[in-house]
Design a protein around this motif. Structure first.
Motif, mmCIF file in Angstrom:
data_model
loop_
_atom_site.group_PDB
_atom_site.id
_atom_site.type_symbol
_atom_site.label_atom_id
_atom_site.label_comp_id
_atom_site.label_asym_id
_atom_site.label_seq_id
_atom_site.Cartn_x
_atom_site.Cartn_y
_atom_site.Cartn_z
ATOM 1 N N HIS A 40 6.982 -66.560 20.890
ATOM 2 C CA HIS A 40 5.655 -65.973 20.742
ATOM 3 C C HIS A 40 5.722 -64.445 20.743
ATOM 4 O O HIS A 40 4.981 -63.783 20.003
ATOM 5 N N ALA A 41 6.589 -63.887 21.581
ATOM 6 C CA ALA A 41 6.737 -62.423 21.604
ATOM 7 C C ALA A 41 7.270 -61.910 20.272
ATOM 8 O O ALA A 41 6.850 -60.854 19.787
ATOM 9 N N ALA A 42 8.171 -62.650 19.656
ATOM 10 C CA ALA A 42 8.717 -62.246 18.359
ATOM 11 C C ALA A 42 7.644 -62.283 17.277
ATOM 12 O O ALA A 42 7.551 -61.378 16.442
ATOM 13 N N TYR A 43 6.829 -63.332 17.293
ATOM 14 C CA TYR A 43 5.730 -63.410 16.322
ATOM 15 C C TYR A 43 4.763 -62.239 16.501
ATOM 16 O O TYR A 43 4.336 -61.616 15.530
ATOM 17 N N ARG A 44 4.410 -61.948 17.747
ATOM 18 C CA ARG A 44 3.477 -60.850 17.999
ATOM 19 C C ARG A 44 4.052 -59.518 17.537
ATOM 20 O O ARG A 44 3.350 -58.679 16.982
ATOM 21 N N GLN A 45 5.343 -59.319 17.762
ATOM 22 C CA GLN A 45 5.966 -58.047 17.427
ATOM 23 C C GLN A 45 6.109 -57.864 15.919
ATOM 24 O O GLN A 45 5.826 -56.781 15.391
ATOM 25 N N ILE A 46 6.560 -58.882 15.212
ATOM 26 C CA ILE A 46 6.846 -58.749 13.784
ATOM 27 C C ILE A 46 5.617 -59.007 12.927
ATOM 28 O O ILE A 46 5.315 -58.247 12.003
ATOM 29 N N PHE A 47 4.886 -60.063 13.216
ATOM 30 C CA PHE A 47 3.701 -60.376 12.417
ATOM 31 C C PHE A 47 2.473 -59.603 12.875
ATOM 32 O O PHE A 47 1.455 -59.585 12.195
ATOM 33 N N ASN A 48 2.542 -59.019 14.068
ATOM 34 C CA ASN A 48 1.413 -58.258 14.610
ATOM 35 C C ASN A 48 0.190 -59.155 14.764
ATOM 36 O O ASN A 48 -0.933 -58.744 14.488
ATOM 37 N N GLU A 49 0.415 -60.389 15.181
ATOM 38 C CA GLU A 49 -0.674 -61.343 15.364
ATOM 39 C C GLU A 49 -0.914 -61.550 16.851
ATOM 40 O O GLU A 49 -0.015 -61.953 17.592
ATOM 41 N N GLN A 50 -2.116 -61.247 17.303
ATOM 42 C CA GLN A 50 -2.441 -61.453 18.704
ATOM 43 C C GLN A 50 -2.712 -62.927 19.000
ATOM 44 O O GLN A 50 -2.563 -63.386 20.126
ATOM 45 N N GLN A 51 -3.121 -63.661 17.996
ATOM 46 C CA GLN A 51 -3.335 -65.098 18.157
ATOM 47 C C GLN A 51 -2.523 -65.810 17.090
ATOM 48 O O GLN A 51 -2.800 -65.704 15.900
ATOM 49 N N LEU A 52 -1.517 -66.539 17.505
ATOM 50 C CA LEU A 52 -0.623 -67.202 16.571
ATOM 51 C C LEU A 52 -1.348 -68.357 15.887
ATOM 52 O O LEU A 52 -1.939 -69.211 16.543
ATOM 53 N N THR A 53 -1.314 -68.389 14.566
ATOM 54 C CA THR A 53 -1.970 -69.436 13.800
ATOM 55 C C THR A 53 -0.927 -70.387 13.215
ATOM 56 O O THR A 53 0.246 -70.026 13.049
ATOM 57 N N ALA A 54 -1.380 -71.578 12.880
ATOM 58 C CA ALA A 54 -0.459 -72.581 12.337
ATOM 59 C C ALA A 54 0.146 -72.126 11.016
ATOM 60 O O ALA A 54 1.312 -72.412 10.715
ATOM 61 N N SER A 55 -0.629 -71.402 10.213
ATOM 62 C CA SER A 55 -0.126 -70.959 8.915
ATOM 63 C C SER A 55 0.949 -69.885 9.035
ATOM 64 O O SER A 55 1.682 -69.630 8.082
ATOM 65 N N SER A 56 1.046 -69.246 10.204
ATOM 66 C CA SER A 56 2.027 -68.176 10.402
ATOM 67 C C SER A 56 3.363 -68.694 10.916
ATOM 68 O O SER A 56 4.372 -67.993 10.811
ATOM 69 N N ARG A 57 3.378 -69.879 11.472
ATOM 70 C CA ARG A 57 4.588 -70.355 12.143
ATOM 71 C C ARG A 57 5.639 -70.830 11.141
ATOM 72 O O ARG A 57 5.322 -71.438 10.113
ATOM 73 N N LEU A 58 6.886 -70.542 11.451
ATOM 74 C CA LEU A 58 8.037 -70.995 10.664
ATOM 75 C C LEU A 58 8.811 -71.984 11.529
ATOM 76 O O LEU A 58 9.712 -71.603 12.284
#
Length: 234
Positions: A40-58
Protein backbone atom coordinates in the motif's frame (compact mmCIF):
# COMPACT_ATOMS: atom_id res chain seq x y z
CA UNK A 1 24.38 5.24 -28.57
CA UNK A 2 22.74 6.55 -25.39
CA UNK A 3 23.56 10.13 -24.44
CA UNK A 4 25.32 10.67 -21.09
CA UNK A 5 23.33 12.34 -18.33
CA UNK A 6 23.63 16.11 -18.67
CA UNK A 7 25.40 17.73 -15.72
CA UNK A 8 23.34 19.99 -13.47
CA UNK A 9 24.30 22.02 -10.36
CA UNK A 10 23.12 20.82 -6.95
CA UNK A 11 21.40 23.06 -4.44
CA UNK A 12 21.18 22.79 -0.66
CA UNK A 13 17.93 20.93 -0.13
CA UNK A 14 17.01 19.32 3.18
CA UNK A 15 17.81 15.77 2.09
CA UNK A 16 21.43 16.75 1.34
CA UNK A 17 22.08 18.02 4.88
CA UNK A 18 23.00 15.55 7.60
CA UNK A 19 20.94 15.67 10.78
CA UNK A 20 20.74 13.93 14.14
CA UNK A 21 17.12 12.84 13.79
CA UNK A 22 16.10 9.45 12.40
CA UNK A 23 16.70 9.60 8.67
CA UNK A 24 13.84 7.34 7.60
CA UNK A 25 10.65 9.39 7.90
CA UNK A 26 8.23 7.24 5.96
CA UNK A 27 10.04 4.43 4.16
CA UNK A 28 8.95 0.85 4.85
CA UNK A 29 11.34 -2.05 4.57
CA UNK A 30 10.12 -5.41 3.34
CA UNK A 31 9.18 -7.52 6.36
CA UNK A 32 7.14 -10.68 5.84
CA UNK A 33 4.33 -9.84 8.29
CA UNK A 34 4.06 -6.27 6.98
CA UNK A 35 3.85 -7.05 3.28
CA UNK A 36 0.40 -5.46 2.91
CA UNK A 37 1.65 -2.19 4.41
CA UNK A 38 4.63 -2.21 2.07
CA UNK A 39 2.41 -2.77 -0.97
CA UNK A 40 0.00 0.00 0.00
CA UNK A 41 2.87 2.39 0.75
CA UNK A 42 4.34 1.70 -2.69
CA UNK A 43 1.02 2.41 -4.39
CA UNK A 44 0.62 5.66 -2.47
CA UNK A 45 4.15 6.77 -3.30
CA UNK A 46 4.20 5.93 -7.02
CA UNK A 47 0.56 6.28 -8.04
CA UNK A 48 -0.06 9.15 -5.60
CA UNK A 49 -3.38 7.58 -4.64
CA UNK A 50 -4.63 8.21 -1.13
CA UNK A 51 -7.36 5.62 -1.59
CA UNK A 52 -6.33 2.50 -3.47
CA UNK A 53 -8.89 1.48 -6.09
CA UNK A 54 -9.41 -1.89 -7.72
CA UNK A 55 -8.58 -0.48 -11.15
CA UNK A 56 -5.16 0.66 -9.89
CA UNK A 57 -3.99 -2.64 -8.45
CA UNK A 58 -1.55 -4.90 -10.30
CA UNK A 59 -2.36 -8.25 -8.70
CA UNK A 60 0.21 -10.30 -10.62
CA UNK A 61 2.97 -7.93 -9.53
CA UNK A 62 1.74 -8.04 -5.92
CA UNK A 63 1.80 -11.83 -6.01
CA UNK A 64 5.42 -11.86 -7.18
CA UNK A 65 6.41 -9.62 -4.27
CA UNK A 66 4.50 -11.73 -1.76
CA UNK A 67 6.20 -14.88 -2.99
CA UNK A 68 9.67 -13.32 -2.84
CA UNK A 69 10.22 -13.52 -6.58
CA UNK A 70 10.94 -9.80 -6.86
CA UNK A 71 12.32 -7.12 -4.54
CA UNK A 72 10.60 -3.90 -3.46
CA UNK A 73 12.77 -2.10 -6.01
CA UNK A 74 11.42 -4.38 -8.76
CA UNK A 75 7.89 -3.79 -7.48
CA UNK A 76 8.44 -0.02 -7.74
CA UNK A 77 9.79 -0.55 -11.26
CA UNK A 78 6.68 -2.52 -12.21
CA UNK A 79 4.36 0.19 -10.87
CA UNK A 80 6.22 3.03 -12.59
CA UNK A 81 6.30 1.25 -15.97
CA UNK A 82 2.72 -0.02 -15.83
CA UNK A 83 -0.03 1.02 -18.23
CA UNK A 84 -1.93 2.56 -15.31
CA UNK A 85 0.98 4.84 -14.46
CA UNK A 86 1.58 5.69 -18.11
CA UNK A 87 -2.06 6.61 -18.72
CA UNK A 88 -2.58 8.67 -15.56
CA UNK A 89 0.77 10.43 -15.39
CA UNK A 90 2.87 10.24 -18.57
CA UNK A 91 0.03 10.81 -21.06
CA UNK A 92 -1.36 13.76 -19.11
CA UNK A 93 1.85 15.79 -18.76
CA UNK A 94 4.69 17.21 -20.77
CA UNK A 95 8.12 15.65 -20.32
CA UNK A 96 9.42 18.31 -17.92
CA UNK A 97 6.54 17.96 -15.49
CA UNK A 98 6.60 14.17 -15.75
CA UNK A 99 10.32 14.16 -14.93
CA UNK A 100 9.68 16.35 -11.88
CA UNK A 101 6.94 14.01 -10.63
CA UNK A 102 9.13 10.92 -11.06
CA UNK A 103 12.06 12.50 -9.22
CA UNK A 104 9.69 13.37 -6.38
CA UNK A 105 8.12 9.92 -6.17
CA UNK A 106 11.13 7.69 -6.92
CA UNK A 107 14.09 9.66 -5.56
CA UNK A 108 12.05 11.26 -2.77
CA UNK A 109 13.11 14.87 -3.35
CA UNK A 110 12.31 17.93 -5.43
CA UNK A 111 14.27 18.55 -8.62
CA UNK A 112 17.22 20.87 -8.10
CA UNK A 113 16.53 23.20 -11.02
CA UNK A 114 15.38 23.43 -14.63
CA UNK A 115 18.75 22.07 -15.73
CA UNK A 116 17.99 18.78 -13.98
CA UNK A 117 14.55 18.66 -15.60
CA UNK A 118 16.21 19.07 -18.99
CA UNK A 119 18.82 16.43 -18.16
CA UNK A 120 16.29 13.75 -17.24
CA UNK A 121 13.98 14.81 -20.09
CA UNK A 122 16.78 13.94 -22.52
CA UNK A 123 17.00 10.49 -20.92
CA UNK A 124 13.23 10.10 -21.24
CA UNK A 125 13.30 11.15 -24.88
CA UNK A 126 16.21 8.89 -25.85
CA UNK A 127 15.52 5.80 -23.71
CA UNK A 128 11.74 5.91 -23.48
CA UNK A 129 9.63 5.55 -20.35
CA UNK A 130 11.04 2.18 -19.25
CA UNK A 131 14.64 3.27 -19.79
CA UNK A 132 14.05 6.49 -17.87
CA UNK A 133 12.54 4.65 -14.88
CA UNK A 134 15.43 2.15 -14.94
CA UNK A 135 17.92 5.02 -14.88
CA UNK A 136 16.30 6.50 -11.77
CA UNK A 137 16.07 3.16 -9.96
CA UNK A 138 19.61 2.15 -10.85
CA UNK A 139 21.10 5.51 -9.90
CA UNK A 140 23.58 5.76 -7.05
CA UNK A 141 21.22 8.14 -5.24
CA UNK A 142 18.37 5.61 -5.21
CA UNK A 143 20.63 2.73 -4.18
CA UNK A 144 22.15 4.77 -1.36
CA UNK A 145 18.88 5.89 0.21
CA UNK A 146 16.44 3.08 -0.57
CA UNK A 147 18.24 0.04 -1.95
CA UNK A 148 16.34 -3.10 -2.90
CA UNK A 149 13.96 -3.45 0.04
CA UNK A 150 12.75 0.05 1.05
CA UNK A 151 9.75 1.88 -0.38
CA UNK A 152 10.79 5.38 -1.52
CA UNK A 153 9.54 8.28 0.61
CA UNK A 154 9.92 12.07 0.79
CA UNK A 155 13.30 12.39 2.41
CA UNK A 156 13.75 14.73 5.39
CA UNK A 157 10.37 16.35 4.97
CA UNK A 158 10.20 16.97 8.73
CA UNK A 159 12.94 18.96 10.44
CA UNK A 160 13.19 19.13 14.26
CA UNK A 161 13.51 22.92 14.35
CA UNK A 162 10.25 23.46 12.46
CA UNK A 163 6.73 23.25 13.83
CA UNK A 164 5.46 21.55 10.67
CA UNK A 165 7.00 19.65 7.80
CA UNK A 166 7.19 20.60 4.16
CA UNK A 167 4.13 20.05 2.00
CA UNK A 168 4.02 16.45 0.86
CA UNK A 169 4.45 15.56 -2.78
CA UNK A 170 1.12 13.73 -2.49
CA UNK A 171 -0.56 17.16 -2.57
CA UNK A 172 0.82 17.79 -6.06
CA UNK A 173 -1.84 17.64 -8.78
CA UNK A 174 -1.59 14.68 -11.13
CA UNK A 175 -1.58 16.81 -14.28
CA UNK A 176 -0.45 20.33 -15.14
CA UNK A 177 -2.26 23.44 -16.30
CA UNK A 178 -1.64 22.74 -19.99
CA UNK A 179 -3.55 19.44 -19.75
CA UNK A 180 -6.20 20.87 -17.43
CA UNK A 181 -6.99 23.67 -19.86
CA UNK A 182 -7.76 21.12 -22.59
CA UNK A 183 -10.35 19.31 -20.47
CA UNK A 184 -14.08 19.93 -21.17
CA UNK A 185 -15.36 22.80 -19.06
CA UNK A 186 -18.58 22.66 -17.02
CA UNK A 187 -21.73 23.87 -18.77
CA UNK A 188 -22.06 26.89 -16.49
CA UNK A 189 -18.58 28.03 -17.57
CA UNK A 190 -19.25 27.49 -21.27
CA UNK A 191 -22.59 29.31 -21.29
CA UNK A 192 -22.42 32.17 -18.82
CA UNK A 193 -25.45 34.42 -18.28
CA UNK A 194 -25.56 37.47 -20.53
CA UNK A 195 -24.37 40.64 -18.82
CA UNK A 196 -25.01 43.94 -20.59
CA UNK A 197 -22.22 45.86 -18.81
CA UNK A 198 -19.68 43.14 -19.61
CA UNK A 199 -20.85 43.08 -23.22
CA UNK A 200 -20.52 46.86 -23.56
CA UNK A 201 -17.04 46.79 -22.02
CA UNK A 202 -15.62 43.86 -23.99
CA UNK A 203 -17.26 44.43 -27.39
CA UNK A 204 -15.01 45.22 -30.36
CA UNK A 205 -16.72 48.50 -31.24
CA UNK A 206 -14.54 49.56 -34.22
CA UNK A 207 -15.27 46.27 -35.95
CA UNK A 208 -18.96 46.43 -35.03
CA UNK A 209 -19.30 50.00 -36.38
CA UNK A 210 -17.54 49.01 -39.58
CA UNK A 211 -19.90 46.08 -40.09
CA UNK A 212 -22.96 48.25 -39.43
CA UNK A 213 -21.72 50.89 -41.88
CA UNK A 214 -21.09 48.26 -44.53
CA UNK A 215 -24.53 46.72 -44.05
CA UNK A 216 -26.15 50.19 -44.24
CA UNK A 217 -24.41 50.96 -47.52
CA UNK A 218 -25.42 47.56 -48.91
CA UNK A 219 -29.07 48.10 -47.93
CA UNK A 220 -29.03 51.61 -49.42
CA UNK A 221 -27.58 50.27 -52.67
CA UNK A 222 -30.23 47.54 -52.88
CA UNK A 223 -33.02 50.04 -52.27
CA UNK A 224 -31.62 52.38 -54.90
CA UNK A 225 -31.31 49.50 -57.35
CA UNK A 226 -34.91 48.40 -56.70
CA UNK A 227 -36.20 51.96 -57.18
CA UNK A 228 -34.27 52.28 -60.43
CA UNK A 229 -35.64 48.99 -61.74
CA UNK A 230 -39.18 50.04 -60.74
CA UNK A 231 -38.83 53.35 -62.57
CA UNK A 232 -37.56 51.68 -65.73
CA UNK A 233 -40.45 49.23 -65.74
CA UNK A 234 -42.99 52.03 -65.40
Amino acid sequence: MALPLLDYPLTSQNQRVDGFEVANQGGLRLITNEIDEVIHAAYRQIFNEQQLTASSRLLALESQLRCGQISVQDFIRGLATSEVFRTRNYDTNNNYRFVQMCVQRILGREVYNDREKLSWSIVLATKGLNGFIDSLLNSEEYQTHFGRDTVPYQRRRILPQRSSGAVTFAHTARYGEDYRDRLPKPMDMQFALFNWETFMRQADWPTAIGLLAGMSLLIAALLLFSVTIGSSAA
